[in-house]
Design a protein around this motif. Structure first.
Motif, mmCIF file in Angstrom:
data_model
loop_
_atom_site.group_PDB
_atom_site.id
_atom_site.type_symbol
_atom_site.label_atom_id
_atom_site.label_comp_id
_atom_site.label_asym_id
_atom_site.label_seq_id
_atom_site.Cartn_x
_atom_site.Cartn_y
_atom_site.Cartn_z
ATOM 1 N N GLU A 81 -47.330 31.983 -14.412
ATOM 2 C CA GLU A 81 -47.650 30.959 -13.764
ATOM 3 C C GLU A 81 -46.298 29.887 -13.549
ATOM 4 O O GLU A 81 -44.686 29.745 -12.811
ATOM 5 N N ASN A 82 -45.200 30.140 -14.576
ATOM 6 C CA ASN A 82 -43.961 29.168 -14.890
ATOM 7 C C ASN A 82 -42.789 30.069 -14.035
ATOM 8 O O ASN A 82 -41.585 29.835 -13.656
ATOM 9 N N TRP A 83 -42.844 31.431 -14.245
ATOM 10 C CA TRP A 83 -42.012 32.732 -13.735
ATOM 11 C C TRP A 83 -41.881 31.832 -11.962
ATOM 12 O O TRP A 83 -40.576 32.185 -11.079
ATOM 13 N N SER A 84 -43.626 32.300 -11.850
ATOM 14 C CA SER A 84 -43.548 31.658 -10.202
ATOM 15 C C SER A 84 -42.544 30.030 -9.418
ATOM 16 O O SER A 84 -42.464 29.724 -8.700
ATOM 17 N N ARG A 85 -43.228 29.502 -10.388
ATOM 18 C CA ARG A 85 -42.412 27.828 -10.215
ATOM 19 C C ARG A 85 -41.321 27.929 -9.967
ATOM 20 O O ARG A 85 -40.195 27.262 -9.324
ATOM 21 N N ALA A 86 -40.405 28.668 -11.198
ATOM 22 C CA ALA A 86 -39.514 29.160 -11.183
ATOM 23 C C ALA A 86 -38.726 30.344 -9.664
ATOM 24 O O ALA A 86 -37.467 29.080 -9.641
ATOM 25 N N ALA A 87 -39.212 30.947 -10.004
ATOM 26 C CA ALA A 87 -38.596 31.750 -8.735
ATOM 27 C C ALA A 87 -39.106 31.328 -7.506
ATOM 28 O O ALA A 87 -38.154 31.587 -6.971
ATOM 29 N N MET A 105 -40.938 38.104 0.331
ATOM 30 C CA MET A 105 -41.026 38.715 -0.851
ATOM 31 C C MET A 105 -41.778 37.468 -2.202
ATOM 32 O O MET A 105 -42.505 37.032 -2.761
ATOM 33 N N THR A 106 -40.663 35.813 -2.020
ATOM 34 C CA THR A 106 -41.392 34.671 -2.233
ATOM 35 C C THR A 106 -42.470 34.401 -1.553
ATOM 36 O O THR A 106 -43.526 33.866 -2.819
ATOM 37 N N PHE A 107 -43.288 34.916 -0.525
ATOM 38 C CA PHE A 107 -44.667 34.651 -0.394
ATOM 39 C C PHE A 107 -45.250 34.816 -1.549
ATOM 40 O O PHE A 107 -46.530 34.819 -2.049
ATOM 41 N N LEU A 108 -44.954 36.497 -2.227
ATOM 42 C CA LEU A 108 -45.812 37.305 -3.262
ATOM 43 C C LEU A 108 -45.773 36.361 -4.766
ATOM 44 O O LEU A 108 -46.820 36.118 -5.725
#
Length: 133
Positions: free
Chosen positions: A63-69, A1-4
């Motif tokens: 992108e910010n959502w992905s960075r934070a996650a 999931m983190t990879f996605l």
């Protein structure tokens, strides 16, 4: 999931670069395909609204959502400040870069208008002389 989630952020960053390139250079596509002028007009208007009015950019949000996650720092001031300012041009020349971009867009639109006028005049000349292609 983190990879996605990471992949989604990387895709958003790639789309950001493509969006920026289209804002700057996309008006020239209308020289070959005049109908694309209207697409570029909409994209350029949206980009102008992001920069001047502060409209939200959904690519920055993704992108910010992905960075934070994924435990990476978020972009504080957005894509341009994070990736381009200080890299493509010095930070103190931000407004100069905006004027240059506006000039490139204006030149592409002027060229589109000029080519459109030439096509209309050529079509009118063919119509008056009775020549058909």
């Amino acid at each position: 999931m983190t990879f996605l989630v990471l992949l989604a952020g990387l895709a958003a960053a790639a789309l950001h670069f493509a969006f920026f390139a289209y804002v700057v250079l996309g008006g020239f596509t209308a020289w070959r395909h005049p109908r694309l002028f209207w697409v570029h007009l909409g994209v350029a208007a949206y980009a102008l609204g992001i920069v001047t009015i502060g409209w939200p950019c959904f690519l920055t949000e993704i992108e910010n959502w992905s960075r934070a996650a994924t435990g990476r720092p978020v972009m504080e001031f957005g894509f341009i400040d994070h990736y381009l300012t200080g890299t493509l041009y010095p930070r103190e020349h931000l407004m100069t870069s905006r004027y240059v971009i506006a000039g490139v867009v204006a030149a592409s639109w002027a060229g589109t208008w000029w080519l459109w006028r030439r096509r209309v005049e050529a079509d009118a000349g063919e119509h008056r002389s009775g020549i058909r292609s």
